[in-house]
Design a protein around this motif. Structure first.
Motif, mmCIF file in Angstrom:
data_model
loop_
_atom_site.group_PDB
_atom_site.id
_atom_site.type_symbol
_atom_site.label_atom_id
_atom_site.label_comp_id
_atom_site.label_asym_id
_atom_site.label_seq_id
_atom_site.Cartn_x
_atom_site.Cartn_y
_atom_site.Cartn_z
ATOM 1 N N LEU A 16 -49.391 -0.418 -4.797
ATOM 2 C CA LEU A 16 -49.317 -1.402 -5.864
ATOM 3 C C LEU A 16 -49.637 -0.748 -7.196
ATOM 4 O O LEU A 16 -50.704 -0.160 -7.372
ATOM 5 C CB LEU A 16 -50.291 -2.544 -5.589
ATOM 6 N N GLY A 17 -48.727 -0.845 -8.129
ATOM 7 C CA GLY A 17 -48.895 -0.197 -9.422
ATOM 8 C C GLY A 17 -48.185 1.133 -9.506
ATOM 9 O O GLY A 17 -48.083 1.715 -10.581
ATOM 10 N N GLY A 18 -47.649 1.610 -8.383
ATOM 11 C CA GLY A 18 -46.977 2.902 -8.388
ATOM 12 C C GLY A 18 -45.521 2.841 -8.795
ATOM 13 O O GLY A 18 -44.928 3.843 -9.172
ATOM 14 N N SER A 19 -44.911 1.639 -8.726
ATOM 15 C CA SER A 19 -43.506 1.487 -9.101
ATOM 16 C C SER A 19 -43.268 0.052 -9.548
ATOM 17 O O SER A 19 -44.087 -0.840 -9.312
ATOM 18 C CB SER A 19 -42.589 1.834 -7.910
ATOM 19 N N ILE A 20 -42.127 -0.178 -10.186
ATOM 20 C CA ILE A 20 -41.773 -1.512 -10.659
ATOM 21 C C ILE A 20 -41.282 -2.357 -9.501
ATOM 22 O O ILE A 20 -40.406 -1.934 -8.731
ATOM 23 C CB ILE A 20 -40.697 -1.420 -11.758
ATOM 24 N N LEU A 21 -41.836 -3.559 -9.353
ATOM 25 C CA LEU A 21 -41.443 -4.477 -8.300
ATOM 26 C C LEU A 21 -40.949 -5.763 -8.940
ATOM 27 O O LEU A 21 -41.633 -6.343 -9.794
ATOM 28 C CB LEU A 21 -42.625 -4.785 -7.374
ATOM 29 N N ALA A 22 -39.780 -6.222 -8.541
ATOM 30 C CA ALA A 22 -39.216 -7.447 -9.087
ATOM 31 C C ALA A 22 -40.140 -8.628 -8.798
ATOM 32 O O ALA A 22 -40.562 -8.831 -7.657
ATOM 33 C CB ALA A 22 -37.833 -7.707 -8.485
ATOM 34 N N GLY A 23 -40.456 -9.389 -9.828
ATOM 35 C CA GLY A 23 -41.310 -10.561 -9.662
ATOM 36 C C GLY A 23 -42.791 -10.265 -9.676
ATOM 37 O O GLY A 23 -43.608 -11.187 -9.579
ATOM 38 N N VAL A 24 -43.170 -8.988 -9.815
ATOM 39 C CA VAL A 24 -44.577 -8.587 -9.855
ATOM 40 C C VAL A 24 -44.852 -7.970 -11.226
ATOM 41 O O VAL A 24 -44.273 -6.941 -11.583
ATOM 42 C CB VAL A 24 -44.913 -7.576 -8.738
ATOM 43 N N HIS A 25 -45.721 -8.602 -11.984
ATOM 44 C CA HIS A 25 -46.019 -8.159 -13.348
ATOM 45 C C HIS A 25 -47.400 -7.514 -13.381
ATOM 46 O O HIS A 25 -48.394 -8.128 -13.004
ATOM 47 C CB HIS A 25 -45.988 -9.352 -14.304
ATOM 48 N N LEU A 26 -47.437 -6.278 -13.835
ATOM 49 C CA LEU A 26 -48.688 -5.536 -13.935
ATOM 50 C C LEU A 26 -48.925 -5.142 -15.387
ATOM 51 O O LEU A 26 -47.985 -4.814 -16.114
ATOM 52 C CB LEU A 26 -48.653 -4.284 -13.063
ATOM 53 N N GLY A 27 -50.158 -5.167 -15.799
ATOM 54 C CA GLY A 27 -50.470 -4.781 -17.162
ATOM 55 C C GLY A 27 -51.928 -4.391 -17.289
ATOM 56 O O GLY A 27 -52.725 -4.550 -16.363
ATOM 57 N N ARG A 28 -52.255 -3.908 -18.472
ATOM 58 C CA ARG A 28 -53.626 -3.458 -18.723
ATOM 59 C C ARG A 28 -53.887 -3.590 -20.213
ATOM 60 O O ARG A 28 -53.038 -3.243 -21.031
ATOM 61 C CB ARG A 28 -53.776 -2.002 -18.273
ATOM 62 N N GLY A 29 -55.052 -4.109 -20.568
ATOM 63 C CA GLY A 29 -55.356 -4.280 -21.977
ATOM 64 C C GLY A 29 -56.827 -4.568 -22.188
ATOM 65 O O GLY A 29 -57.634 -4.507 -21.255
ATOM 66 N N ASP A 30 -57.176 -4.904 -23.434
ATOM 67 C CA ASP A 30 -58.571 -5.222 -23.745
ATOM 68 C C ASP A 30 -58.761 -6.684 -24.117
ATOM 69 O O ASP A 30 -59.886 -7.121 -24.357
ATOM 70 C CB ASP A 30 -59.103 -4.317 -24.865
ATOM 71 N N GLU A 31 -57.655 -7.469 -24.165
ATOM 72 C CA GLU A 31 -57.764 -8.908 -24.433
ATOM 73 C C GLU A 31 -56.571 -9.625 -23.814
ATOM 74 O O GLU A 31 -55.415 -9.204 -23.991
ATOM 75 C CB GLU A 31 -57.822 -9.173 -25.937
ATOM 76 N N ILE A 32 -56.862 -10.700 -23.090
ATOM 77 C CA ILE A 32 -55.825 -11.473 -22.405
ATOM 78 C C ILE A 32 -56.092 -12.954 -22.639
ATOM 79 O O ILE A 32 -57.231 -13.414 -22.535
ATOM 80 C CB ILE A 32 -55.814 -11.177 -20.886
#
Length: 329
Positions: free
Chosen positions: A274-290
């Motif tokens: 998980l997080g190693g490749s793009i998966l349709a319908g799966v949204h991954l992100g990283r930040g300091d404010e959400i």
């Protein structure tokens, strides 16, 4: 000399059977300063008392709510006149995600014995890790509620909130072992999310939500799973998003309410991809404010539910890091 301070909440579910063993262990080890609170409102005062004995390690013995309240009090209270001692968490809760992330698994007494062994053995540098926390506040029509942020390390939202509440209110009261309760909850999740079955005894359908990663765009829709965490390890054993070193500590995963998207996420998680490749319908992100908004955008942060209501939003920001004690090598 006090090596370890142990903060216990006798009212947590796990301590109903564990606490007598904890008290017996502490009675045989004078290096442990054991403080029991009667309610989470006493945690700040407990930490101020603990600070006087200058422990090398602070251990939390309680459920998710106790851990969350202790971390919040530590972050806001400055009880230790500076940096607090590294924190360890006993595996004494329903999910134990924070304990798992820190390498505390199995019997809580074994974990406590391991903490004491490390505290007596010399420098702790090799076992200290830092973790940022999630600081949660709420807004109404763009105006902050003015309350102090609540701190935690794992947040679930969208369909995951519905499933967690279903497990808490429908499955846990049955008195089943944790593993069986989680298995039945998984079956209910598959029935609703994959097979599309609708029934009063199953979790409700997720409501649409809007998730904004500040400076990185937003996603909208119905999500079966919405996770924000600063933990490094989850139950599925994967990182959510590796990201860049300075891209932010808040890791986001949103899985659309789609059987194939959910299946892709589960398979990738089980194989550590998980997080190693793009998966349709799966949204991954990283930040300091959400920001999380929607008519039904309730979230659960380390066991406590927050519901901003119509026109409201959940705002998540990362904090400065706190020291934790990792038990695994």
């Amino acid at each position: 000399m006090v090596r370890v301070a142990l903060l216990s909440n006798p009212r947590s579910t796990g301590n109903r059977s564990l606490l007598p063993r904890v008290r017996s262990f502490c009675a045989g080890h004078p290096e442990i300063f054991h403080y029991e609170v009667e309610s989470i409102e006493q945690i700040d005062a407990a930490l101020r008392t603990i600070a006087r004995v200058r422990p090398r390690v602070l251990v939390i013995n309680g459920g998710d709510g106790t851990v969350q309240s202790t971390l919040t009090a530590l972050y806001h209270g400055d009880q230790f006149d500076g940096a607090p001692p590294p924190v360890a968490v006993l595996p004494n809760g329903k999910t134990n995600l924070i304990a798992l992330d820190l390498g505390a698994t199995g019997d809580p007494i074994d974990a406590l014995e391991r903490v004491l062994e490390l505290a007596k053995s010399g420098p702790l540098d090799d076992h200290i890790v830092t973790r940022e926390l999630i600081a949660l506040t709420q807004e109404k029509d763009g105006v902050a509620d003015g309350l102090k942020p609540v701190l935690g390390m794992f947040l679930g939202g969208a369909g995951l909130t519905d499933v967690l509440l279903y497990c808490r209110h429908k499955i846990y009261p049955l008195g089943l072992p944790n593993w069986l309760s989680h298995f039945l909850t998984l079956l209910a999740l598959l029935a609703t999310m994959v097979l599309g079955i609708r029934a009063a005894f199953l979790p409700q359908r997720p409501a649409p939500v809007n998730v904004s990663l500040i400076r990185q765009g937003e996603i909208q829709g119905r999500f079966a799973v919405l996770i924000v965490t600063t933990l490094r390890k989850l139950l599925i054993g994967s990182r959510l998003a590796a990201g860049q070193p300075h891209s932010g500590a808040l890791q986001l995963m949103a899985v659309e309410q789609n059987p194939m998207a959910l299946l892709r996420a589960i398979v990738a998680g089980l194989f550590g991809k998980l997080g190693g490749s793009i998966l349709a319908g799966v949204h991954l992100g990283r930040g300091d404010e959400i920001h999380i908004a929607g008519d039904r955008s309730s979230v659960i942060l380390d066991g406590e539910i927050f519901s901003p209501g119509r026109g409201g939003a959940i705002v998540l920001r990362q904090t400065d890091p706190l020291p934790f004690l990792r038990l695994a090598a």
